[in-house]
Design a protein around this motif. Structure first.
Motif, mmCIF file in Angstrom:
data_model
loop_
_atom_site.group_PDB
_atom_site.id
_atom_site.type_symbol
_atom_site.label_atom_id
_atom_site.label_comp_id
_atom_site.label_asym_id
_atom_site.label_seq_id
_atom_site.Cartn_x
_atom_site.Cartn_y
_atom_site.Cartn_z
ATOM 1 N N PHE A 19 -132.045 24.877 -0.094
ATOM 2 C CA PHE A 19 -131.495 25.442 1.145
ATOM 3 C C PHE A 19 -129.961 25.382 1.142
ATOM 4 O O PHE A 19 -129.355 24.550 0.432
ATOM 5 N N MET A 20 -129.358 26.232 1.967
ATOM 6 C CA MET A 20 -127.897 26.205 2.162
ATOM 7 C C MET A 20 -127.421 24.783 2.442
ATOM 8 O O MET A 20 -128.030 24.083 3.254
ATOM 9 N N GLY A 21 -126.334 24.400 1.793
ATOM 10 C CA GLY A 21 -125.704 23.124 2.118
ATOM 11 C C GLY A 21 -126.286 21.907 1.424
ATOM 12 O O GLY A 21 -125.776 20.802 1.596
ATOM 13 N N VAL A 22 -127.334 22.075 0.606
ATOM 14 C CA VAL A 22 -127.886 20.883 -0.067
ATOM 15 C C VAL A 22 -126.993 20.394 -1.201
ATOM 16 O O VAL A 22 -127.157 19.282 -1.697
ATOM 17 N N GLY A 23 -126.066 21.251 -1.643
ATOM 18 C CA GLY A 23 -125.126 20.819 -2.683
ATOM 19 C C GLY A 23 -125.233 21.563 -4.004
ATOM 20 O O GLY A 23 -124.697 21.116 -5.021
ATOM 21 N N LYS A 24 -125.859 22.727 -4.010
ATOM 22 C CA LYS A 24 -126.062 23.459 -5.268
ATOM 23 C C LYS A 24 -124.738 23.769 -5.964
ATOM 24 O O LYS A 24 -124.597 23.568 -7.170
ATOM 25 N N THR A 25 -123.770 24.280 -5.192
ATOM 26 C CA THR A 25 -122.493 24.673 -5.793
ATOM 27 C C THR A 25 -121.730 23.450 -6.313
ATOM 28 O O THR A 25 -121.243 23.435 -7.453
ATOM 29 N N THR A 26 -121.667 22.415 -5.492
ATOM 30 C CA THR A 26 -120.923 21.193 -5.849
ATOM 31 C C THR A 26 -121.552 20.520 -7.077
ATOM 32 O O THR A 26 -120.860 20.170 -8.036
ATOM 33 N N ARG A 121 -125.053 17.839 8.240
ATOM 34 C CA ARG A 121 -124.121 18.573 7.359
ATOM 35 C C ARG A 121 -123.792 19.973 7.886
ATOM 36 O O ARG A 121 -122.940 20.658 7.332
ATOM 37 N N LEU A 124 -120.274 21.349 8.384
ATOM 38 C CA LEU A 124 -119.468 21.602 7.177
ATOM 39 C C LEU A 124 -119.613 23.037 6.679
ATOM 40 O O LEU A 124 -118.733 23.555 6.001
ATOM 41 N N ILE A 125 -120.763 23.651 6.987
ATOM 42 C CA ILE A 125 -121.071 24.930 6.321
ATOM 43 C C ILE A 125 -121.235 26.127 7.251
ATOM 44 O O ILE A 125 -121.219 27.263 6.793
ATOM 45 N N ARG A 129 -121.575 30.443 6.309
ATOM 46 C CA ARG A 129 -122.947 30.908 6.018
ATOM 47 C C ARG A 129 -123.416 31.845 7.135
ATOM 48 O O ARG A 129 -123.862 31.396 8.199
ATOM 49 N N SER A 163 -127.892 10.126 -1.906
ATOM 50 C CA SER A 163 -127.177 10.181 -3.194
ATOM 51 C C SER A 163 -125.960 11.072 -3.047
ATOM 52 O O SER A 163 -126.046 12.135 -2.427
ATOM 53 N N ASP A 164 -124.845 10.637 -3.635
ATOM 54 C CA ASP A 164 -123.685 11.530 -3.595
ATOM 55 C C ASP A 164 -123.795 12.546 -4.740
ATOM 56 O O ASP A 164 -124.648 12.409 -5.627
ATOM 57 N N PRO A 165 -122.964 13.599 -4.726
ATOM 58 C CA PRO A 165 -123.113 14.651 -5.735
ATOM 59 C C PRO A 165 -123.043 14.135 -7.178
ATOM 60 O O PRO A 165 -123.809 14.596 -8.040
HETATM 61 N N1 ADP Z 1 -125.050 14.857 -2.024
HETATM 62 C C1 ADP Z 1 -124.152 15.159 -1.081
HETATM 63 N N2 ADP Z 1 -123.764 14.222 -0.179
HETATM 64 C C2 ADP Z 1 -122.872 14.542 0.783
HETATM 65 N N3 ADP Z 1 -122.277 15.751 0.943
HETATM 66 C C3 ADP Z 1 -122.625 16.709 0.062
HETATM 67 C C4 ADP Z 1 -123.569 16.474 -0.989
HETATM 68 N N4 ADP Z 1 -123.713 17.605 -1.694
HETATM 69 C C5 ADP Z 1 -122.892 18.527 -1.108
HETATM 70 N N5 ADP Z 1 -122.247 17.975 -0.069
HETATM 71 C C6 ADP Z 1 -121.310 18.684 0.824
HETATM 72 O O1 ADP Z 1 -122.076 19.663 1.541
HETATM 73 C C7 ADP Z 1 -121.348 20.875 1.670
HETATM 74 C C8 ADP Z 1 -122.132 22.019 1.076
HETATM 75 O O2 ADP Z 1 -122.163 21.868 -0.340
HETATM 76 P P1 ADP Z 1 -122.395 23.089 -1.315
HETATM 77 O O3 ADP Z 1 -122.266 22.569 -2.703
HETATM 78 O O4 ADP Z 1 -121.517 24.226 -0.930
HETATM 79 O O5 ADP Z 1 -123.906 23.455 -0.993
HETATM 80 P P2 ADP Z 1 -124.757 24.757 -1.336
HETATM 81 O O6 ADP Z 1 -124.124 25.431 -2.506
HETATM 82 O O7 ADP Z 1 -126.132 24.238 -1.631
HETATM 83 O O8 ADP Z 1 -124.729 25.583 -0.095
HETATM 84 C C9 ADP Z 1 -119.984 20.626 1.004
HETATM 85 O O9 ADP Z 1 -119.062 20.269 2.003
HETATM 86 C C10 ADP Z 1 -120.247 19.464 0.056
HETATM 87 O O10 ADP Z 1 -119.098 18.678 -0.161
#
Ligand code: ADP
Ligand code: S3P
Ligand code: MG
Length: 192
Positions: A19-26, A121, A124-125, A129, A163-165
């Motif tokens: 889902f959006m915001g789970v951290g795929k890009t990061t 979260r 943040l997004i 989105r 868990s952090d990224p």
């Molecule tokens: N594991 C994590 N813990 C805390 N914050 C996270 C984590 N993964 C991503 N984030 C934060 O959540 C936001 C969305 O991350 P993003 O990588 O853009 O997600 P996606 O690509 O899945 O939409 C960013 O601000 C990022 O720093």
């Protein structure tokens, strides 16, 4: 097209969904750095092609056109590239053709996050989105729930709560290396 060729496990693209915001890009970028591979974020590639952010593409061209561009880009990438680390947009896996291309050519990781962690979260997004805009929290929760069962079709599911990224990326890299090593040692095949 490389459609009919079996791709060796180590050469398969690594694809992140969820889902959006789970951290795929990061997390995708971190995995690429750790494995010294190219990183491709599908949204960023479409943004570069059109020289505008996804929010603008939705506004000026409509979601339907965005979904078509997303499909064309991902299907081509799946059948014509190897060794890439790829982060999908969160809606991509809803298209059957995209799922089929990803699952038949690549290794798909589902980054999972509980709803209770996810909603913290949202702030943040939300601005970047379009799918989340003008929706109540209840509407978003329904979308989150409706999509979960589609993300469940994957090769590996990782819970990212707590868990952090960096930790998630390290875990995925360890999982991959273990899988590649076991495959190297298998008397049966180099690929499947
Ligand atoms: N594991 C994590 N813990 C805390 N914050 C996270 C984590 N993964 C991503 N984030 C934060 O959540 C936001 C969305 O991350 P993003 O990588 O853009 O997600 P996606 O690509 O899945 O939409 C960013 O601000 C990022 O720093
Ligand atoms: O889930 C979706 O429908 C979308 C997710 C976004 O990507 P992220 O999952 O990287 O936020 C982006 O593709 C677009 O805003 C639509
Ligand atoms: Mg993203």
């Amino acid at each position: 097209m490389t459609t009919n060729k079996v791709i060796p496990l180590k050469e398969r693209n690594i694809i992140l969904t969820g889902f959006m915001g789970v951290g795929k890009t990061t997390i995708g970028q971190l995995i690429a750095n750790k494995l010294y591979r190219d990183f491709i974020d599908v949204d960023q590639e479409i943004e570069k092609q059109h020289n505008m952010p996804v929010t603008e593409i939705f506004k000026s061209m409509g979601e339907k056109n965005f979904r078509q561009m997303e499909k064309d880009y991902i299907v081509d990438l799946c059948y014509n590239s190897r060794l890439k680390i790829v982060s999908l947009g969160g809606g991509a896996f809803m298209q059957e053709e995209i799922r089929a291309a990803c699952l038949s050519t690549s290794i798909v990781f589902f980054l999972d996050l509980s709803w209770s962690s996810w909603k913290d979260r949202l702030h943040l997004i939300v601005d970047s989105r379009p799918v989340l805009q003008n929706k109540s929290l209840d509407d978003i929760e329904s979308l989150f729930a409706a999509r979960q069962h589609v993300y469940e079709i994957n090769n590996s599911k990782i819970s990212t709560d707590d868990s952090d990224p960096e930790e998630v990326a390290d875990y995925i890299v360890r999982t991959l290396k273990l899988g590649w090593e076991m495959n190297d040692r298998s008397p049966f095949s180099q690929s499947f």
